[in-house]
Design an enzyme around this catalytic site. Structure first.
Site, PDB file in Angstrom:
ATOM      1  N   LYS A 187      31.453  29.577  33.864  1.00  0.00           N
ATOM      2  CA  LYS A 187      32.088  29.725  35.185  1.00  0.00           C
ATOM      3  C   LYS A 187      31.480  30.896  35.947  1.00  0.00           C
ATOM      4  O   LYS A 187      31.110  30.777  37.114  1.00  0.00           O
ATOM      5  CB  LYS A 187      33.593  29.906  35.029  1.00  0.00           C
ATOM      6  CG  LYS A 187      34.337  30.006  36.361  1.00  0.00           C
ATOM      7  CD  LYS A 187      35.817  30.331  36.170  1.00  0.00           C
ATOM      8  CE  LYS A 187      36.570  29.187  35.559  1.00  0.00           C
ATOM      9  NZ  LYS A 187      38.044  29.443  35.544  1.00  0.00           N
TER      10      LYS A 187
ATOM     11  N   GLU B 128      27.365  35.260  25.340  1.00  0.00           N
ATOM     12  CA  GLU B 128      26.771  34.336  24.369  1.00  0.00           C
ATOM     13  C   GLU B 128      26.019  33.204  25.077  1.00  0.00           C
ATOM     14  O   GLU B 128      24.895  32.843  24.706  1.00  0.00           O
ATOM     15  CB  GLU B 128      27.857  33.745  23.467  1.00  0.00           C
ATOM     16  CG  GLU B 128      28.624  34.766  22.645  1.00  0.00           C
ATOM     17  CD  GLU B 128      29.892  35.250  23.324  1.00  0.00           C
ATOM     18  OE1 GLU B 128      30.800  35.699  22.612  1.00  0.00           O
ATOM     19  OE2 GLU B 128      29.961  35.181  24.580  1.00  0.00           O
TER      20      GLU B 128
ATOM     21  N   GLY C 183      39.551  27.469  30.321  1.00  0.00           N
ATOM     22  CA  GLY C 183      38.416  26.994  29.526  1.00  0.00           C
ATOM     23  C   GLY C 183      38.768  25.899  28.545  1.00  0.00           C
ATOM     24  O   GLY C 183      38.087  24.876  28.456  1.00  0.00           O
ATOM     25  N   ARG C 184      39.854  26.081  27.791  1.00  0.00           N
ATOM     26  CA  ARG C 184      40.199  25.093  26.767  1.00  0.00           C
ATOM     27  C   ARG C 184      40.866  23.853  27.348  1.00  0.00           C
ATOM     28  O   ARG C 184      41.193  22.912  26.623  1.00  0.00           O
ATOM     29  CB  ARG C 184      41.082  25.743  25.701  1.00  0.00           C
ATOM     30  CG  ARG C 184      42.342  26.391  26.217  1.00  0.00           C
ATOM     31  CD  ARG C 184      42.974  27.261  25.134  1.00  0.00           C
ATOM     32  NE  ARG C 184      44.109  28.055  25.588  1.00  0.00           N
ATOM     33  CZ  ARG C 184      44.010  29.222  26.211  1.00  0.00           C
ATOM     34  NH1 ARG C 184      42.803  29.735  26.473  1.00  0.00           N
ATOM     35  NH2 ARG C 184      45.086  29.901  26.584  1.00  0.00           N
TER      36      ARG C 184
ATOM     37  N   GLU D 174      44.603  29.462  20.548  1.00  0.00           N
ATOM     38  CA  GLU D 174      44.263  30.371  21.637  1.00  0.00           C
ATOM     39  C   GLU D 174      45.369  30.373  22.686  1.00  0.00           C
ATOM     40  O   GLU D 174      45.570  31.367  23.392  1.00  0.00           O
ATOM     41  CB  GLU D 174      42.927  29.982  22.269  1.00  0.00           C
ATOM     42  CG  GLU D 174      42.336  31.065  23.171  1.00  0.00           C
ATOM     43  CD  GLU D 174      40.897  30.792  23.559  1.00  0.00           C
ATOM     44  OE1 GLU D 174      39.995  31.176  22.788  1.00  0.00           O
ATOM     45  OE2 GLU D 174      40.672  30.177  24.618  1.00  0.00           O
TER      46      GLU D 174
ATOM     47  N   HIS E  78      39.756  14.070  -0.656  1.00  0.00           N
ATOM     48  CA  HIS E  78      38.947  14.526  -1.789  1.00  0.00           C
ATOM     49  C   HIS E  78      38.574  16.000  -1.648  1.00  0.00           C
ATOM     50  O   HIS E  78      37.667  16.481  -2.334  1.00  0.00           O
ATOM     51  CB  HIS E  78      37.701  13.653  -1.917  1.00  0.00           C
ATOM     52  CG  HIS E  78      38.020  12.239  -2.283  1.00  0.00           C
ATOM     53  ND1 HIS E  78      38.064  11.795  -3.579  1.00  0.00           N
ATOM     54  CD2 HIS E  78      38.351  11.172  -1.507  1.00  0.00           C
ATOM     55  CE1 HIS E  78      38.383  10.511  -3.609  1.00  0.00           C
ATOM     56  NE2 HIS E  78      38.572  10.112  -2.360  1.00  0.00           N
TER      57      HIS E  78
ATOM     58  N   LYS F 139      34.648  41.314  21.859  1.00  0.00           N
ATOM     59  CA  LYS F 139      33.469  41.226  22.725  1.00  0.00           C
ATOM     60  C   LYS F 139      33.091  42.600  23.267  1.00  0.00           C
ATOM     61  O   LYS F 139      31.910  42.956  23.332  1.00  0.00           O
ATOM     62  CB  LYS F 139      33.740  40.267  23.889  1.00  0.00           C
ATOM     63  CG  LYS F 139      33.774  38.797  23.518  1.00  0.00           C
ATOM     64  CD  LYS F 139      33.903  37.957  24.778  1.00  0.00           C
ATOM     65  CE  LYS F 139      33.842  36.470  24.467  1.00  0.00           C
ATOM     66  NZ  LYS F 139      33.901  35.660  25.693  1.00  0.00           N
TER      67      LYS F 139
END
Length: 549
Positions: free
Chosen positions: A208, A214, A268-269, A354, A385, A513
């Site tokens: 954005k 990152e 964001g999510r 979050e 399993h 961060k």
């Protein structure tokens, strides 16, 4: 308005008194006592079916839970969100991922502006661009069509699109191969670049602000790699941006016409429905992307209109709250019995944890109950399993959401019946368990000695009475995937209202961060090392020493 403490409310206290007895209930007996339990504790909505009957609750429990939802204002908070009130209090923002899937012609006015035409202007831009890439008229610098698309983002700019592209594999364009890079670890980008050709690769830089550390490190690495084979004039054919920072996008070398914007009311999510979903639209085409939005909108309308007693997101949320609060279930396992949903548990980890992994209320007071459970999971039958042993016989009670499609999108014989048989058998086994007497009967039929039988009984006994939900759809399609994601979005919102937390900020993401920036500069020798604790100082010294080997 400041909410009273959750535990002080009349409906919570009534639930707590009810739970004293309910904790002792056995689901086997609940089913035996009520032959209408299944139809009474199931609901249909937006192409999905929810069976919540395999939980340690009854109709009275659900009525009390709905009373709590009303007392906490779930319906009024829902309406506030949907009309665009600034319910994200710490960032003074509206929360309008639902506006991203409103049909053309609808209206939603925020701060004096109807946002629906803006949303559809971006969707038109997405449609025009994706059509060109998919039909081969968008060419790379050497005149070849695009064959590979690399989405560079992190968090919601990666998890949502990656999950959806994998989930809709059966609907994808046969020429286009999708890649996703999110980790600042260079091995992630290195692996992606090893698979692609600069002449035929398109990069989507999803940030954005166009400053996310990152994402921009990865974006600049991709840019440098590309310029080893091409010129800066060629960047515009191979890089596009999902951003709002026009100047930084231009400085990077991206044509402003190929910047796809979104808005500060898109978290964001919750952003896969926006231009962040560009990679999804490229993979499946704009028609299927429109179906994806329509499926989510159908769930939005159900959430808006259905009475709380028949409202699927509310019911799923309140059952989850019951298990978390009164059965001490500290985690929730997501078990999609569909390989194409293999990233759905990871997607829900961010969505749920979050959003509701908070320790203070919206008013700033400490919460007085446990909040969000730890969310984790894996596809069935692989999970059976791996960790189902713990879920069946471990010391913790872990609720499970089983998710399955009644029909496959492949035509391989035998597989889907085996898959559904395992899904339904596991939910039954978690509920019924296996008593010591049933184990003895089995072992006696095998003609084992009495001594050996008694030695084996404790090991082969299953306590059962372990809660689960089952969510079914006819097939996994763009429409049903959209509805499924929206179901969990609204479930998360409802639980946030119950706990009175702000589900739409994420300040906990930021602290690490900030510290990382300082340590990175120290590792690179740009500043003198700070006085950290002895552990952090020792780790920095080891890393700097390794750089000189």
């Amino acid at each position: 308005m400041r909410q009273p403490a959750l535990t002080s409310t009349a409906s919570y206290q009534a639930l707590a008194a009810h739970a004293v007895d309910a904790r002792q209930w056995q689901m086997r007996q609940l089913f035996a006592d009520n032959d209408q339990r299944f139809p009474q504790l199931t609901v249909d909505a937006a192409g999905l079916f929810l069976d919540y009957s395999k939980n340690r609750l009854d109709a009275d429990t659900m009525a009390r839970l709905i009373d709590l939802a009303r007392e906490r204002g779930v319906d009024t908070q829902r309406d506030a969100m949907l009309r665009g009130d600034k319910i994200n209090l710490t960032e003074h923002r509206a929360v309008l991922h639902t506006a991203l899937r409103l049909p053309r012609g609808k209206s939603l006015v925020i701060d004096g502006r109807d946002v629906v035409p803006d949303v559809h202007a971006v969707l038109d831009q997405v449609r025009d661009f994706t059509d060109k890439v998919r039909n081969g008229t968008w060419l790379g610098y050497s005149g070849k069509p695009i064959t590979d698309i690399v989405n560079v983002g992190i968090g919601g700019s990666d998890l949502g699109p990656k999950m959806a592209v994998l989930a809709l594999r059966s609907f994808a364009h046969p020429r286009l191969k999708m890649h996703f890079v999110s980790n600042v670890d260079g091995h992630d980008m290195d692996a992606a670049l090893a698979q692609v050709n600069p002449e035929t690769t398109l990069f989507i830089i999803a940030s954005k602000t166009f400053t996310t550390a990152e994402t921009m490190l990865n974006a600049n690495t991709a840019r440098s790699w590309f310029l080893q084979s091409a010129t800066e004039a060629d960047l515009a054919r191979h890089f596009v941006a999902v951003s709002t920072n026009l100047e930084s996008v231009k400085a990077f070398g991206i044509d402003p016409a190929n910047m796809f914007p979104f808005w500060d009311w898109v978290g964001g999510r919750y952003s896969v429905w926006s231009a962040i979903g560009l990679s999804v639209a490229l993979a499946v085409g704009f028609g299927y992307f429109s179906d994806f939005l329509a499926g989510a909108h159908a769930m939005d309308e159900h959430f808006r209109e259905a009475p709380l007693e028949q409202n699927m997101p509310v019911l799923l949320a309140m059952v989850g709250f019951w298990n978390r609060e009164f059965l001490d279930a500290g985690s929730l396992s997501i078990a999609p019995y569909h390989q194409d949903l293999n990233r759905f548990p990871a997607y829900l980890q961010q969505l749920d944890m979050e959003s509701n992994g908070k320790r203070v209320t919206r008013g700033g007071a400490a919460v007085d109950t446990a909040t969000c459970p730890v969310v984790w999971g894996e596809c069935g039958t692989n999970a059976q399993h791996a960790y189902f042993q713990l879920l069946h016989q471990g010391t913790d009670i872990t609720p499970i959401d089983f998710i399955a499609a009644l029909r496959a999108t492949h035509d391989l014989p035998g597989h889907h019946d085996a898959l559904l048989a395992n899904c339904f058998a596991q939910s039954e086994a978690f509920m019924t368990g296996k008593t010591g007497d049933e184990v003895r009967a089995d072992l006696t039929a095998q003609k084992l000695s009495a001594t050996e039988i008694e030695e084996l009984v404790p090991h082969k006994t299953f306590p059962g009475n372990r809660p689960s939900n089952t969510i079914l759809m006819d097939q996994l399609t763009p429409l049903t995937l959209g509805a499924l994601i929206a179901l969990y979005e609204h479930k998360t919102f409802v639980q946030g209202v119950i706990w009175d937390v702000n589900s739409f900020d994420q300040w906990g993401v930021e602290l690490g961060k900030v510290l990382a920036k300082n340590i990175q500069a120290e590792l690179q020798g740009e500043i003198q090392p700070a006085r950290h604790d002895s552990s952090t100082n020792g780790l920095i010294i080891m890393a700097k020493a390794a750089q000189h080997l």
